[in-house]
Write a protein that holds these residues in place. Structure first.
Motif, PDB file in Angstrom:
ATOM      1  N   GLU A  38      -2.368  12.141  -0.787  1.00 55.84           N
ATOM      2  CA  GLU A  38      -1.863  10.983  -0.007  1.00 55.84           C
ATOM      3  C   GLU A  38      -0.475  10.942  -0.355  1.00 55.84           C
ATOM      4  O   GLU A  38      -0.141  10.938  -1.527  1.00 55.84           O
TER       5      GLU A  38
ATOM      6  N   ALA B 296      -3.539   5.838  -9.418  1.00 55.17           N
ATOM      7  CA  ALA B 296      -5.028   6.643  -9.172  1.00 55.17           C
ATOM      8  C   ALA B 296      -5.091   7.098  -7.635  1.00 55.17           C
ATOM      9  O   ALA B 296      -4.416   6.514  -7.189  1.00 55.17           O
TER      10      ALA B 296
ATOM     11  N   GLU C 257      -8.191   7.737  -4.596  1.00 52.31           N
ATOM     12  CA  GLU C 257      -9.407   7.552  -4.178  1.00 52.31           C
ATOM     13  C   GLU C 257     -10.162   8.991  -3.574  1.00 52.31           C
ATOM     14  O   GLU C 257     -11.179   8.741  -2.619  1.00 52.31           O
TER      15      GLU C 257
ATOM     16  N   GLU D 119      -5.311  -0.394   2.110  1.00 52.67           N
ATOM     17  CA  GLU D 119      -4.767  -0.925   0.920  1.00 52.67           C
ATOM     18  C   GLU D 119      -4.631  -2.487   0.925  1.00 52.67           C
ATOM     19  O   GLU D 119      -5.265  -2.905  -0.276  1.00 52.67           O
TER      20      GLU D 119
ATOM     21  N   ASN E 180       6.200   7.700   1.839  1.00 48.98           N
ATOM     22  CA  ASN E 180       6.005   7.406   0.197  1.00 48.98           C
ATOM     23  C   ASN E 180       6.501   6.145  -0.153  1.00 48.98           C
ATOM     24  O   ASN E 180       6.219   5.527  -1.138  1.00 48.98           O
TER      25      ASN E 180
ATOM     26  N   TYR F 224       0.523  -3.621  -0.109  1.00 45.96           N
ATOM     27  CA  TYR F 224      -0.653  -3.929  -1.107  1.00 45.96           C
ATOM     28  C   TYR F 224      -0.737  -5.338  -1.267  1.00 45.96           C
ATOM     29  O   TYR F 224      -1.873  -5.966  -0.979  1.00 45.96           O
TER      30      TYR F 224
ATOM     31  N   HIS G  23     -10.746  -0.509  -7.667  1.00 43.24           N
ATOM     32  CA  HIS G  23     -10.205  -0.505  -6.381  1.00 43.24           C
ATOM     33  C   HIS G  23     -10.485   0.908  -5.930  1.00 43.24           C
ATOM     34  O   HIS G  23     -10.665   1.136  -4.800  1.00 43.24           O
ATOM     35  N   GLU G  24     -10.331   1.989  -6.795  1.00 42.39           N
ATOM     36  CA  GLU G  24     -10.333   3.425  -6.117  1.00 42.39           C
ATOM     37  C   GLU G  24     -11.708   3.357  -5.727  1.00 42.39           C
ATOM     38  O   GLU G  24     -12.116   4.123  -4.541  1.00 42.39           O
TER      39      GLU G  24
HETATM   40  N1  B3K Z   1      -4.126   5.730  -2.199  1.00 39.94           N
HETATM   41  C1  B3K Z   1      -3.655   5.715  -3.346  1.00 39.94           C
HETATM   42  C2  B3K Z   1      -1.786   5.702  -3.368  1.00 39.94           C
HETATM   43  C3  B3K Z   1      -1.530   6.791  -3.191  1.00 39.94           C
HETATM   44  C4  B3K Z   1       0.001   6.777  -3.203  1.00 39.94           C
HETATM   45  C5  B3K Z   1       0.769   7.748  -2.511  1.00 39.94           C
HETATM   46  N2  B3K Z   1       2.435   7.500  -2.661  1.00 39.94           N
HETATM   47  C6  B3K Z   1      -3.874   4.963  -4.443  1.00 39.94           C
HETATM   48  C7  B3K Z   1      -4.578   3.541  -4.061  1.00 39.94           C
HETATM   49  O1  B3K Z   1      -3.811   2.751  -3.722  1.00 39.94           O
HETATM   50  O2  B3K Z   1      -5.722   3.283  -4.372  1.00 39.94           O
END
Ligand code: B3K
Ligand code: ZN
Length: 881
Positions: A129, A270, A272, A328, A381, A389, A305-306
Motif C-alpha cells: 500500500e 503496520a 493490514e 482510515e 504517499n 486519519y 486497528h489493523e
Molecule cells: N494502511 C496502512 C498504511 C499504509 C501507509 C502507506 N504510506 C496502515 C494503516 O493505516 O492501517
C-alpha cells in the motif's frame, strides 16, 4: 524542479480500467541475491471496451527487470508491447479472456525505499500500500481491481524456513537443492495493495480464537528468534480486538488463519494485508523493562486497528486512493472506540484531542492543508496524514453523535451488507447512513471535501427580567491552499447550562436552531439561540466531549473556567477548562501582560483540587495537571511566533503555578509509590502516569530536591515507563544529572534498537544549543543505520517536530540541518525524507526573521533539483504562495 502539473492525478478523472484482472497466480523464486517473479494474470476486457484498446499495466522500471512476456503461452513480439519506466503497455490485447504471463527479476536487497519486496534483517517481506505491488510485478495496481491470488514461493530452506502469504496454506514441500516451497491461496478477492509475502528465519508464538459462530482461527505472531516472549501482549490485544469487533459491530473474522509478522525496517506502523499483517516491530514487542506504558497502549491500538481493517478496508475497500479516508478515518474511529471500551473513555477522548490538536490542526492551518478526501494529488504517499486519519475519525464520530448509537449501528450494518466485497466511495458510505436513518447528509458531506479547522465563536448573555439566556453562535473557516471560499459545516455541539452548584439548569423553551437533548446542531454560518424560563444566569459548558473538531472561541472569564474545572460533569470540559486558563495566562504574558500572583495561585489551587479529588482517576489527573504544550501555544498565537519566548514563558508559568504546590505534589508522588510488579492494565498505567507527571512538574518547576528525586527514580526504576519518565524530565530541564543519565541509558540499552530510539528521541528534544552538533555527531557514527526509518524518525523526526526552539533557531542552524538531512536521505528512502520535511509546515506562522530564513533554506533545497516525487511534492506545496 518539476512543474506544478506534472503527475497530478485528479479525482474527477476517475474511470474504471478497460480491462480487469480476476485471477493472479504468482511464483516467487527467492534467492540470496535476486528473486524471480513469474505472474500469470487472468485478464478480460470490461464490457464496452473497444477492440485495439491497449492494456496498460503499472510497473516500476527502477525495480522490475522484465525477462519474458507471453499471452496464452505465446511469447509476444517486441512490437506488441512497450515497457517504460512506469508501465507495461500491451498494444492490442485479445478482446476476450486471456492469460498474460510475465517474468521479472528483483533485487530486494537493494530496495531501500521499503516499498515492494525488500529485506529487513535478513527476512524477505513486502509492503504494497498504496503503490508497492508495481515494484513486484506488472499489474493493474489500483484498489478497484479485485482478484483472487494464489502464491507459490520457493526459497533456500536455511535462509527462509518460514514461508507466508495471504489466506490459507494449501501445499508445502521440498524443492530439492536445499530449497523448499509453499503455496498459499486467498479465497477473498482483493486489491493488490493487500498482497503480502514473508520469507525468513523467524520464531513465533501461536494462539487461537473461537469466533461467534464457533469457528476456530489459528493465530500466530512471527518475530526474530528470541523475541517470542515479547509478543504476548500483542497476542492478547489481538484476541481482545477480535472479540470486541464481534460484540460491538457484529463482525467476525473470515479466514482460518491470522498471521502477524514483526519486522525492523518499516516505513510506518503496520499494514493490514489480508490474513498476514506486517508490523513495525516497535508496535509488537513489549516487556516491562524495555517498553513503556505508551508502547503497550500503542501496540494494543495498532493491533486492533489493523485487525479492524479486515472489514473496514479489506472486505470493503476504496475505489481509488482519493477515498483513503473511507477506510482510515472509519478504522481509526473503530480503534478509538475499542480503546475507550477497554480503558477509560474520558481519558481516551482527551488523549485523542491532544493528538488531533498536536498533529492535525497544524496541518489544517498550514501550507499542507487538504480535505479529508482530497481531489488531487501528485504523490499519494503524502496523503497518509493526520487529516485523513484523525480528522477522518472525527467525521465518523460526528456522524455517530448526530445519529445516536442505534442509528449509527443501523448505518454500519447496511454498509457491511450492501458493500461487502466492493471497492467503494465516501458517497456510498454516507448514503447508507442517510438511508438507514431517513436523513439528508448532503451538507454533512462538506466535512470530507473542505480543508481547514472551523472557528466556532460563541457569545452569551442573560436577561434576568425575562429569564432568557441567549447564545450567539457563528462559524468561520479560513481559506486554505486552493480553497478560498468555505461553506458552513454541520456542527454537533453538545452542551449543558450549569447553575451555581454545578447542577444542570433547566429551560422551558428553546428557539433559533436545531436543539435536541443536550445538543445544538448548527447548520448555518450564524445563529442566535434563545432559551426561555432560565431562572438564573448559567455558565455554559460547550462542545462537551469535543463533539466537533473546531477551534472554540468563547468569552468565558477565568472565574467561569475555574468553575467548570471544578464542577463540569463532562470530564473533557473539566480538563479543557484548566487548559484554557493556562493558555490565557501564557498568551497574555506573550502579549506583555505577565500573570498576577493571584491568577497563578488560582490556577495552582485548581490543579491542587484536581489532584485531591477522590472521584477522578489517576490517568485523568495526569492529563489534567498539564499546561498546554509549546506547539499548542504557538498555534493559538497563530502568527509572529517566536518559539524561544514561548518556551521561556511556559517554563516560568510552570514555576509560578506549580512551584508553590511542591509540597503537595511531592506528597502525592510519594503516596503513589507502589511495590507491585509491573502490570499493563489501565489502573496501574494511570498510577504510573500520574506519578511520573508529578515528577515532571517537580523537576520543571525546580522544586528543591526534585532533580535528585528524578535521578533516584531513574536508578531504581523497575520498568521502562518509570525510567524513561525520569530521564525525560531530567533532560528536559537539563538538570545537573541529565548528561550522566543520558550516558548511562545509552550504555545500558544501546544494544536494543527499540530502546535506543527512546534515547535518540530524548537526546533530540533537549532544548539547548548544542543539540544540533550532538545529532550530527550521532548520525555520523559509522554504525548508525541510515536505512532504518525508526532510527531516523526518532532522531531527526523528533528534532524537526518536537524541538521547536532548536529547530526554529534564530540563526537558521536547525532549518539547515533538517534540510541537509532530507537531501541526504531522499535517495535512500523518499517517504521518510518527505515526512520529516513536513516539520517545516509551521514556517509561515513564525516571526519575520525565522520565516525569512526558513523560506530561503527551503528555496535552496528546491533549486538544488533532483528530489524524489515525495519530497518534491511536499516542498512545492510548502512554498506555494
Ligand atoms: N494502511 C496502512 C498504511 C499504509 C501507509 C502507506 N504510506 C496502515 C494503516 O493505516 O492501517
Ligand atoms: Zn489504517
Amino acid at each position: 524542479m518539476r512543474t506544478e502539473t506534472e503527475h497530478t492525478i485528479y479525482l474527477k478523472d476517475y474511470a474504471p480500467s478497460p480491462y480487469r484482472i480476476s485471477h493472479v497466480d504468482l511464483d516467487f523464486a527467492i534467492g540470496a541475491e535476486t528473486t524471480r517473479v513469474r505472474a500469470l494474470l487472468t485478464v478480460e476486457p470490461r464490457e464496452g471496451t473497444e477492440p485495439g484498446t491497449p492494456l496498460v499495466l503499472d510497473g516500476d522500471g527502477d525495480e522490475l527487470a522484465l525477462g519474458s512476456i507471453a499471452i496464452d503461452g505465446a511469447p509476444l513480439m517486441l512490437s506488441a508491447y512497450l515497457a517504460d519506466g512506469n508501465s507495461l503497455v500491451i498494444n492490442e490485447p485479445p478482446l476476450r479472456r486471456f492469460i498474460l504471463e510475465t517474468e521479472v527479476t528483483l533485487r530486494p536487497e537493494n530496495n531501500t525505499r521499503l516499498m515492494g519486496l525488500y529485506r529487513s534483517g535478513g527476512t524477505w517481506c513486502t509492503q504494497c500500500e498504496p503503490e508497492g505491488f508495481r515494484r513486484i510485478t506488472y499489474y493493474l495496481d489500483r484498489p478497484d481491481n479485485l482478484a483472487v491470488f494464489t502464491v507459490r514461493m520457493t526459497a533456500p530452506r536455511e535462509l527462509a524456513p518460514v514461508l507466508l502469504s495471504n489466506g490459507n496454506l494449501v501445499e508445502q514441500g521440498d524443492a530439492g537443492d536445499g530449497k523448499h516451497f509453499a503455496v498459499w491461496e486467498d479465497p477473498f478477492p482483493k486489491p493488490a495493495y493487500l498482497f503480502a509475502l514473508v520469507a525468513g528465519d523467524l520464531g513465533s508464538i501461536t494462539g487461537s480464537f473461537t469466533t461467534m459462530s464457533g469457528r476456530e482461527v489459528a493465530l500466530a505472531i512471527y518475530c526474530t528468534h528470541g523475541k517470542e516472549e515479547q509478543c504476548l501482549w500483542a497476542m492478547d490485544s489481538l484476541k481482545r480486538s477480535m472479540a470486541w469487533d464481534e460484540k460491538r459491530f457484529g463482525r467476525e473474522y473470515d479466514l482460518d488463519i491470522f498471521n502477524i509478522v514483526a519486522v525492523s525496517d518499516f516505513n510506518f506502523g503496520a499494514m493490514e494485508n489480508k490474513g498476514l499483517n506486517i508490523f513495525n516491530d516497535k508496535l509488537v514487542f513489549a516487556q516491562p523493562e524495555t517498553a513503556t506504558d505508551a508502547d503497550y497502549e500503542g501496540i494494543e491500538r495498532v493491533i486492533a486497528h489493523e485487525y479492524f481493517h479486515n472489514w473496514t478496508g479489506n472486505r470493503i475497500t476504496c475505489r481509488d486512493w482519493f477515498q483513503l479516508c473511507l477506510k482510515e478515518g472509519l478504522t481509526v474511529y473503530r480503534d478509538q472506540e475499542f480503546t475507550s471500551d477497554e480503558r477509560s473513555r474520558a481519558v481516551k477522548r482527551i488523549s485523542d484531542v491532544v493528538t488531533l490538536r498536536g498533529a492535525q490542526f497544524p496541518e489544517d492551518g498550514g501550507p499542507l492543508a487538504h480535505p479529508p478526501r482530497p481531489d488531487q494529488y501528485r504523490e499519494i504517499n503524502n496523503f497518509y496524514t493526520a487529516t485523513v486519519y484523525e480528522k477522518g475519525a472525527e467525521i465518523v464520530r460526528m456522524l455517530a453523535t448526530l445519529l445516536g448509537e442505534a442509528g449509527f449501528r443501523k448505518g454500519m450494518d447496511l454498509y457491511f451488507e450492501r458493500h461487502d466485497g466492493e471497492a467503494t466511495t465516501i458517497e456510498a458510505f454516507l448514503q447508507v447512513f442517510a438511508e438507514a436513518n431517513g436523513v439528508d447528509l448532503e451538507q454533512f458531506k462538506i466535512w470530507y471535501l473542505q480543508a481547514g479547522t472551523p472557528r466556532l465563536t460563541v457569545r452569551d448573555s442573560y436577561d434576568a427580567q425575562s429569564q432568557t439566556y441567549q447564545l450567539k453562535l457563528s462559524q468561520e473557516t479560513k481559506p486554505t491552499p486552493g480553497q478560498p471560499d468555505k461553506k458552513p459545516l454541520v456542527l454537533p455541539i453538545k452542551f449543558d447550562l450549569l447553575g451555581p452548584n454545578g447542577s444542570p439548569v433547566s429551560w422551558s423553551g428553546v428557539s433559533g436552531a436545531e436543539v435536541r437533548d443536550n445538543m445544538i446542531v448548527l447548520h448555518s454560518a450564524e445563529a442566535e439561540i434563545v432559551f426561555t424560563g432560565v431562572a438564573n444566569k448559567p455558565v455554559p459548558s460547550l462542545l462537551r466531549e469535543f463533539s466537533a473538531p473546531v477551534h472554540l472561541d468563547t468569552e468565558l472569564g477565568m472565574e467561569d473556567r475555574l468553575f467548570l474545572a471544578r464542577h463540569d460533569s463532562d470530564p473533557f470540559n473539566r480538563w479543557q477548562s484548566l487548559q484554557d486558563v493556562g493558555m490565557n495566562l501564557a498568551l497574555e504574558a506573550l502579549g506583555g501582560h505577565r500573570w498576577s500572583d493571584e491568577a497563578a495561585r488560582a490556577l495552582g489551587d485548581a490543579f491542587a483540587e484536581t489532584l485531591a479529588s477522590p472521584g477522578l482517576d489517576d490517568a485523568f489527573q495526569a492529563l489534567a495537571l498539564t499546561l498546554p504544550a509549546e506547539s499548542q501555544i504557538a498555534r493559538s498565537l497563530g502568527q509572529d511566533v517566536d518559539p524561544a519566548s514561548i518556551h521561556e514563558v511556559r517554563e516560568s508559568l510552570i514555576e509560578a503555578v506549580f512551584g508553590p504546590l511542591a509540597g503537595r505534589l511531592l506528597a502525592a508522588y510519594e503516596g503513589l509509590a507502589s511495590g507491585e510488579a509491573y502490570s499493563a492494565d489501565a489502573r496501574s498505567n494511570g498510577r504510573r502516569a500520574l506519578r511520573n507527571r508529578l515528577l515532571a512538574l517537580l523537576v520543571a518547576s525546580k522544586a528543591p530536591g526534585a532533580a535528585e528525586l528524578a535521578e533516584q527514580q531513574y536508578a531504581n526504576a523497575g520498568n521502562m515507563t518509570d525510567r524513561l519518565a525520569a530521564l525525560a524530565a531530567s533532560a528536559g530541564a537539563w538538570t545537573e544529572a541529565a548528561p550522566r543519565l543520558l550516558e548511562d541509558f545509552r550504555q545500558r540499552f544501546g544494544g536494543n534498537p527499540l530502546v535506543l530510539d527512546k534515547w535518540l528521541a530524548v537526546t533530540a528534544s533537549v532544548p539547548r544549543d548544542e543539540v544540533i552538533e550532538r545529532i550530527r555527531h550521532i548520525l555520523a557514527e559509522p554504525d548508525f543505520p541510515k536505512t532504518n526509518p525508526n532510527r531516523l524518525r526518532s532522531l531527526v523526526g523528533t528534532f524537526a517536530m518536537s524541538n521547536p526552539t532548536q529547530f526554529a533557531r534564530l540563526d537558521g542552524a536547525g532549518f539547515r540541518f533538517v534540510v541537509d538531512f532530507v537531501r541526504d536521505i531522499d535517495p535512500i528512502n523518499p517517504q521518510v525524507a518527505a515526512r520529516i520535511l513536513t516539520g517545516f509546515r509551521v514556517w509561515p506562522m513564525l516571526e519575520k526573521n525565522r520565516r525569512e530564513t526558513a523560506k530561503i533554506v527551503l528555496s535552496e533545497l528546491q533549486s538544488a533539483g533532483t528530489l524524489s516525487r515525495n519530497t518534491g511534492d511536499i516542498l512545492s506545496r510548502m512554498l506555494a504562495e
